[in-house]
Design a protein around this motif. Structure first.
Motif, PDB file in Angstrom:
ATOM      1  N   ARG A 158       6.486 -57.625  -9.209  1.00  0.00           N
ATOM      2  CA  ARG A 158       7.226 -56.384  -8.973  1.00  0.00           C
ATOM      3  C   ARG A 158       7.444 -55.679 -10.302  1.00  0.00           C
ATOM      4  O   ARG A 158       7.925 -56.282 -11.258  1.00  0.00           O
ATOM      5  N   ASP A 160       9.321 -53.420 -12.918  1.00  0.00           N
ATOM      6  CA  ASP A 160      10.760 -53.300 -13.132  1.00  0.00           C
ATOM      7  C   ASP A 160      11.351 -51.992 -12.627  1.00  0.00           C
ATOM      8  O   ASP A 160      12.517 -51.955 -12.220  1.00  0.00           O
ATOM      9  N   THR A 164      14.739 -52.680  -6.297  1.00  0.00           N
ATOM     10  CA  THR A 164      15.109 -54.095  -6.200  1.00  0.00           C
ATOM     11  C   THR A 164      15.563 -54.448  -4.783  1.00  0.00           C
ATOM     12  O   THR A 164      15.720 -55.623  -4.459  1.00  0.00           O
ATOM     13  N   ASP A 165      15.779 -53.410  -3.974  1.00  0.00           N
ATOM     14  CA  ASP A 165      16.096 -53.643  -2.568  1.00  0.00           C
ATOM     15  C   ASP A 165      15.717 -52.409  -1.763  1.00  0.00           C
ATOM     16  O   ASP A 165      15.546 -51.316  -2.321  1.00  0.00           O
ATOM     17  N   SER A 176       8.742 -60.305 -12.485  1.00  0.00           N
ATOM     18  CA  SER A 176       9.119 -58.910 -12.728  1.00  0.00           C
ATOM     19  C   SER A 176       8.470 -58.474 -14.032  1.00  0.00           C
ATOM     20  O   SER A 176       8.502 -59.214 -15.024  1.00  0.00           O
TER      21      SER A 176
END
Length: 200
Positions: A158, A160, A164-165, A176
């Motif tokens: 993922r 950065d 994150t949600d 990350s």
């Protein structure tokens, strides 16, 4: 002893050794310039790598009661063909009963499989990499259009600056990564990222 969830260093080593992680000058589809690029299928060519990464991600999902309590009546869904290897590996490790993948046609993400409303079990959406989160968002909308609840989201890598949600559902990942993007090649050339890429 093999770690149930590989460390970020282990994941990075796998990606580097297989050529899935590369340094240089790259232009992304959105026109941005960067010194790093991931070609995740290169890592998934090797069964042991594919298994380690998929099982590692599945362990993160299994630790969530909202998912473990529903197994095996769960579906694992990939936003695109590129994430199918991850979806199959996670599905196998979790013992989930369903797997689907979406494709983009005429600018719209959709299932090619014949799917009716109510057919799809509560969904875990997984991909090999999340760069902007756009594919995940589109898949969430697609799944919800079928009346299905999204219970998990994850990827091997993922970026950065990606979400994150999504709607309060945390994104699980094994690595990350911070990528610096530049609007023009000139901006990239004078950046520290360019000099670091040249050193490789």
């Amino acid at each position: 002893m093999i770690d149930l969830i590989p460390s970020e260093n282990t994941v990075m080593r796998i990606l580097s050794d297989t050529g899935a992680y590369r340094k240089g000058h790259f232009v992304y589809p959105n026109g941005k310039h960067a010194s790093h690029y991931f070609q995740m299928p290169l890592a998934f060519r090797y069964y042991d790598n594919a298994r380690m990464l998929s099982v590692g991600l599945s362990r993160k999902f299994r630790m969530l009661k909202s998912i473990s309590s529903r197994l095996p009546k769960v579906s694992v869904i990939s936003p695109s063909p590129g994430g199918i290897m991850v979806a199959f590996g996670v599905r196998e490790a979790l013992g989930a009963e369903q797997i689907y993948w979406a494709e983009t046609e005429d600018g719209k993400r959709q299932f090619r499989q014949y799917v009716r409303e109510g057919d799809v079990y509560p969904a875990i959406i997984v991909d090999d990499i999340i760069r902007s989160g756009r594919a995940i968002r589109q898949t969430i909308d697609l799944v919800r259009d079928f009346g299905t609840e999204v219970v998990g989201i994850g990827s091997i890598v993922r970026f950065d600056d990606s979400p994150t949600d999504f709607d309060g559902i945390p994104v699980e990942s094994l690595l990350s990564f911070d990528v610096n993007f530049y609007d023009t090649e000139e901006e990239w050339k004078v950046s520290r990222s360019a000099s670091e890429a040249d050193e490789e």
